[in-house]
Design a protein around this motif. Structure first.
Motif, short mmCIF file in Angstrom:
data_model
loop_
_atom_site.label_atom_id
_atom_site.label_comp_id
_atom_site.label_asym_id
_atom_site.label_seq_id
_atom_site.Cartn_x
_atom_site.Cartn_y
_atom_site.Cartn_z
N GLY B 6 0.77 -1.23 0.00
CA GLY B 6 0.00 0.00 0.00
C GLY B 6 0.80 1.28 0.00
O GLY B 6 1.86 1.35 -0.61
N THR B 7 0.29 2.24 0.75
CA THR B 7 0.87 3.59 0.68
C THR B 7 2.33 3.62 1.10
O THR B 7 3.12 4.38 0.56
CB THR B 7 0.08 4.56 1.58
OG1 THR B 7 -0.12 3.92 2.83
CG2 THR B 7 -1.23 4.96 0.96
N ARG B 8 2.68 2.78 2.09
CA ARG B 8 4.05 2.83 2.55
C ARG B 8 5.02 2.47 1.43
O ARG B 8 6.06 3.10 1.27
CB ARG B 8 4.25 1.92 3.75
CG ARG B 8 5.32 2.51 4.65
CD ARG B 8 5.20 2.09 6.06
NE ARG B 8 5.86 0.82 6.29
CZ ARG B 8 5.82 0.17 7.44
NH1 ARG B 8 5.12 0.64 8.43
NH2 ARG B 8 6.45 -0.96 7.58
N VAL B 11 5.36 5.45 -0.81
CA VAL B 11 6.20 6.50 -0.22
C VAL B 11 7.67 6.11 -0.32
O VAL B 11 8.52 6.92 -0.74
CB VAL B 11 5.80 6.75 1.25
CG1 VAL B 11 6.81 7.67 1.92
CG2 VAL B 11 4.41 7.36 1.33
#
Lengths: 296, 274
Positions: B6-8, B11
């Motif tokens: 996901g987002t991690r 990033v």
């Protein structure tokens, strides 16, 4: 049995001689270009040597006394340590961050790694010239990008920083590779167990990953401390020790004393100091390693 | 290890790419700069992308300076040096594994311990020696201090040790002497590591600066790394030809680097740990 011995003996002697012949080139070069100059440098540092490299008189420790009374030398000594204190921790920090970003394999890690280690393919003098342009106060990209007016090469406060940044750029490819390798060699189970026990990322990093990669960390630190004691290339290409001697390092001064001023005694005395310091850095790191490093 | 999700992941990917671009920016700037005109170099705000692909700077670098000669000098010293270096390391590693002779252990340590004597601190005396031998401005002079690679000798010894001793025995029974055994069996079996060492040595000698700066005086004998710092354009902020010269020098090694990335990475890591 007798028969076998009979064959073995002459062959053994032949083996002795030929074995020695095989290592002769390596031994010869080791003696000629490492041990001979090492001994000679020590002797020179204790003598008065003329400009063609011939010893004229015994000086005892006079060269060293003169050296430590010399402002110029003390500046080189301080600058060399100043460089080490700036370069080694910062380089380690940058490399750990880079390693943490990519040590878990995912899409694109190989690409990112290639980018991180690309500086390894650029030689020092080429890199130094490019950085000279990047940090140029009037036309350089750096001053524009950060919207500052720093006179990088004319301000004694900043010139060393350019050298530090350049050295980090050149060193990080290798150090990053070593650290990422170390991080990847930690068994998954260990990290999973920590996670199950409720350890967060930060705790895992400080209490598990750092201790487990500490041998590599120590290796990197020891190596870079030693390199710092030997810094000269970027100084020669970018600043020639200036401004106001703010980037003059030990090996740079040795070069100037030896080759520009023909003062071999002083040059050799500085060599001896450099030699002792570089050994001391390794010794200190190993000592520290025995106390602080955790081996699996 | 759990795969990041996901987002991690996103990033981390973005951060890694930003860092990667920052790290490679000087290389990009070097290549881009070799196409800049003088005006583009001194413009404000600084130029990042060249307006056209012009080869003017390359022409100037090649025509107005002995760049080709510099490159040739480096090519000769780096290739001859790399070959001699691996040959010397291989011979001694071979003897330390397959031969018995007096003081073998001691001699091994004597050769290996040269690692602890930093070449830069010995440079004054070595320079005096080379100049007394009349080797200033010669390829041999440039190569001389690079001839011994104790780490390579050490690594090769480890690798030779891993070759089963039965090979050696079988070879002796078949009447295969040391030299043939070394060339026909040992060398092919350690080919990949030897290739890495050759590349590594080539790059080390090609990139060296302080030593060739000292032992060459004649412009025609300068190596490329010394030569490019002597091009006087940069003093007039005329970086174009210098950047073009640097690009010509660096591009081959970047290409080599991309092609052999995996091998070089292994070599670099194992070499520095040796």
């Amino acid at each position: 049995m007798n028969n076998a011995d009979g064959i073995k003996k002459p062959r053994k002697r032949k083996n002795q001689i030929s074995g020695f012949l095989y290592i002769l080139p390596a031994l010869f070069i080791a003696l000629l270009f490492s041990y001979r100059p090492f001994v000679k440098t020590i002797i020179n540092s204790l003598s008065i040597v003329n400009y063609s490299g011939t010893i004229i008189d015994v000086a005892g420790l006079d060269n060293f006394k003169r050296l430590f009374a010399d402002r110029n030398f003390l500046t080189s000594l301080t600058n060399t340590f100043r460089f080490a204190v700036m370069f080694v921790p910062l380089n380690l920090l940058v490399c750990i961050i880079l390693a943490l970003l990519v040590y878990r394999k995912r899409k694109g890690t190989a690409f990112n790694e290639s980018l991180f280690i690309m500086p390894l393919s650029v030689a020092m003098s080429s890199a130094a010239i490019v950085f000279q342009a990047l940090f140029n106060p009037t036309i350089g990209v750096i001053n524009f990008l950060f919207n500052v007016q720093v006179q990088w090469f004319n301000d004694p406060k900043w010139a060393m920083w350019v050298i530090v940044i350049l050295c980090i750029w050149m060193a990080m490819g290798l150090d990053f590779l070593l650290l990422v390798g170390a991080l990847r060699s930690i068994p998954k189970e260990v990290l999973e167990a920590a996670e199950l026990d409720g350890s967060n990322r930060l705790q895992t990093f400080f209490h598990i990953q750092i201790p487990l990669i500490s041998p590599t960390l120590m290796f990197v630190i020891a190596n870079r401390l030693r390199d710092s004691m030997l810094l000269s290339g970027p100084v020669l290409v970018m600043t020639e020790g200036g401004p106001f001697r703010s980037t003059q390092t030990l090996v740079y001064q040795m070069y100037v004393e030896g080759f520009k001023s023909g003062n071999y005694s002083m040059g050799s005395a500085i060599s001896v100091i450099v030699f002792l310091l570089s050994l001391a850095m390794i010794a200190v790191s190993f000592r520290f390693e025995r106390k602080g490093v955790f081996y699996q | 290890m759990k795969r990041l999700t996901g987002t991690r992941t996103i990033v981390v990917m973005i951060l890694a790419t930003i860092f990667g671009l920052v790290v490679t920016f000087p290389i990009y700037y070097m290549v881009a700069g070799s196409f800049f005109s003088i005006r583009e170099f001194s413009s404000f705000p600084p130029t990042i992308v060249p307006s056209t692909i012009r080869l003017h700077n390359f022409q100037r670098a090649i025509n107005e300076s002995p760049l080709i000669r510099f490159m040739l000098n480096s090519l000769i010293s780096a290739s001859v040096g790399a070959i001699l270096r691996i040959a010397i390391a291989t011979l001694s590693a071979f003897a330390f594994v397959y031969k018995e002779f007096k003081a073998k252990k001691l001699l091994f340590i004597v050769i290996l311990a040269t690692m602890l004597l930093p070449a830069d601190a010995l440079i004054l005396e070595n320079y005096i020696l080379i100049s007394r031998l009349g080797l200033i401005d010669t390829y041999l002079g440039i190569i001389s201090i690079h001839l011994l690679a104790p780490v390579q000798m050490f690594m090769l010894r480890q690798i030779f040790k891993s070759i089963p001793i039965t090979y050696r025995e079988a070879a002796s029974i078949d009447g295969c002497g040391d030299v043939r055994f070394l060339i026909r069996i040992v060398t092919p079996m350690s080919r990949s590591i030897m290739l890495i060492f050759l590349l590594q040595s080539f790059v080390t000698i090609w990139n060296s600066y302080l030593w060739p700066l000292l032992v060459t005086n004649d412009t025609t004998m300068r190596t490329v790394q010394v030569g490019i710092t002597l091009l006087s354009y940069a003093e007039n902020l005329d970086f174009g030809p210098v950047f073009a010269a640097i690009s010509l020098v660096v591009l081959p090694s970047i290409l080599l680097f991309l092609v052999f990335r995996k091998r070089i990475v292994e070599g670099v890591v194992s070499g520095s740990l040796g």
